[in-house]
Design an enzyme around this catalytic site. Structure first.
Site, mmCIF file in Angstrom:
data_model
loop_
_atom_site.group_PDB
_atom_site.id
_atom_site.type_symbol
_atom_site.label_atom_id
_atom_site.label_comp_id
_atom_site.label_asym_id
_atom_site.label_seq_id
_atom_site.Cartn_x
_atom_site.Cartn_y
_atom_site.Cartn_z
ATOM 1 N N ARG A 295 -26.598 -50.373 -30.436
ATOM 2 C CA ARG A 295 -27.553 -50.699 -29.378
ATOM 3 C C ARG A 295 -27.227 -49.845 -28.154
ATOM 4 O O ARG A 295 -26.251 -50.094 -27.445
ATOM 5 C CB ARG A 295 -27.443 -52.187 -29.047
ATOM 6 N N HIS A 299 -28.891 -55.724 -24.119
ATOM 7 C CA HIS A 299 -29.445 -56.680 -25.087
ATOM 8 C C HIS A 299 -30.888 -56.998 -24.727
ATOM 9 O O HIS A 299 -31.775 -56.990 -25.574
ATOM 10 C CB HIS A 299 -28.603 -57.951 -25.100
ATOM 11 N N TYR A 308 -19.171 -55.731 -20.391
ATOM 12 C CA TYR A 308 -18.410 -56.130 -21.571
ATOM 13 C C TYR A 308 -18.151 -55.017 -22.579
ATOM 14 O O TYR A 308 -17.426 -55.222 -23.544
ATOM 15 C CB TYR A 308 -19.109 -57.300 -22.286
#
Length: 402
Positions: A295, A299, A308
């Site tokens: 990705r 998100h 993160y």
């Protein structure tokens, strides 16, 4: 603490299992580099450098992929990415309530989507914009979902593409039931049989709905392809916090085959998905495909991935771009020149401009729209609720006139 290799790819009998602790920065990077192409078990037909790899097992599933067809796949991915980037920008400008980017996952979606036949059915999550495009769904129809004006206005049956599912993993249960229906109605067993495919992410594999879908599809030999886009991050948790084994190996415990494919390789995704669908339409039960991809964006537009994950990851995966490898392959083979690539980009820009024009001028739906298409047949209860709501709204208009 286990080694980076064991953390990312623990195998039975090869040392201690992954510990339930936060991996260090060095372990994350080392584990990523150990598996950045999916490991030795990954199926790949087109390398990140654009080199074609022969596959005795899967080449026979793409005999129709000549230079013209490959240019078509390239065009698909470029248009889908451009539309995705435009929608992302429109959300930032307040035109959409939220957007779920697919950046980096174009090959997994276009390849698998183009493998489907008209009689097949696809069940998406909320990120499968590329699959929707390959199923003939107007990209404008997707915008209403994220502008919060409708739940999806396309004809689900005509396109063989069900509405988006927001609840993580719930579409797997729906797909399992649909595929069981195909089996019960005798729509499998030969070359003209039907099959179903369901899309979900690596994080969804931790959901009970996915487990139940595996169970039911397995025991009933449902013609269902489970297509897991493993983009390495379940929102803010890495895959190694989700599973002690590579995800495709989970199929073994349910009694059906699993395979890992390079999710950034559109040819491999097309060939492997065609193979899996053929297995299902001939009555050989379900198949799990793990498309190993990444990705490249957040998100959703409400997420901040810099909190993160490390920039090292992004830099590694930029070199595995699914569109770039096809472009290099076409250019090296003399199958496309710069003028053609510029033409495709211009077409993509026009496609995005049309989306923007539509979105900025999208009319507000009438109040009764929320009650439309809830049930296939008329519902007296729903009709009563609609009439009561419209009467309530009319009261404000009448009060303003006095």
């Amino acid at each position: 603490m286990p080694s980076p290799e064991q953390w990312t790819h623990p195998e039975p009998g090869e040392g201690p299992a992954a510990q339930a602790a936060q991996p260090s920065r060095e372990q994350v990077i080392a584990g990523l580099r150990n598996t950045d192409a999916g490991g030795a078990e990954v199926t790949q037909l087109l390398t990140p450098e654009g080199e074609r790899i022969a596959s005795p097992q899967f080449d026979r599933y793409i005999p129709d992929i000549d230079p013209e067809a490959l240019r078509g796949l390239y065009r698909d991915m470029v248009l889908v990415r451009r539309a995705d980037r435009e929608a992302n920008a429109m959300q930032r400008q307040g035109q959409l309530g939220i957007w779920v980017p697919l950046l980096g996952q174009e090959a997994a979606q276009v390849g698998s989507g183009r493998a489907l036949r008209p009689q097949d059915m696809a069940f998406p999550s909320y990120r499968e914009h590329g699959v929707a495009y390959t199923r003939g769904v107007d990209f404008k129809e997707l915008l209403g979902i994220f502008r919060c004006t409708d739940h999806g206005g396309w004809d689900f049956k005509a396109h063989g593409f069900h509405p988006y599912t927001i609840v993580i993993g719930n579409q797997v249960l729906n797909a399992a039931g649909y595929a069981m229906g195909q089996k019960f109605e005798g729509k499998v067993g030969d070359d003209e049989g039907e099959a179903t495919i369901v899309y979900f992410g690596d994080g969804a594999t931790s959901q009970g709905d996915v487990h139940e879908g595996f169970v039911w599809a397995s025991v009933y030999d449902a013609p269902l392809v489970f297509f897991c886009q493993n983009n390495q991050w379940a929102i803010s948790e890495p895959t190694e916090r989700q599973s002690r084994l590579p995800l495709y190996q989970r199929a073994r415990g349910y009694g059906f085959p699993g395979i890992r494919v390079d999710g950034n390789d559109v040819l491999a995704c097309l060939a492997v998905t065609r193979w899996a669908l053929e297995e299902c339409r001939h009555g050989n039960g379900p198949v799990l495909i793990e498309a190993f991809t990444y990705r490249m964006d957040a998100h959703t537009t409400t997420d901040d991935p810099t909190r993160y994950r490390l920039s090292d990851e992004l830099e590694v995966w930029k070199h595995k771009d699914p569109i770039e490898r096809v472009r290099v392959h076409l250019a090296r083979g003399g199958h496309a020149d710069q003028a053609w690539f510029d033409q495709v980009q211009a077409e993509a820009d026009a496609f995005a401009a049309d989306l923007r024009e539509f979105c900025f001028n999208m009319p507000e739906p009438p109040p009764d729209r929320v009650f439309a298409n809830v049930y296939a047949d008329p519902s007296p209860v729903l009709d009563s609720q609609r009439d009561e709501y419209l009467s309530y709204l009319a009261g404000f208009v009448e009060a303003g006139e006095r």
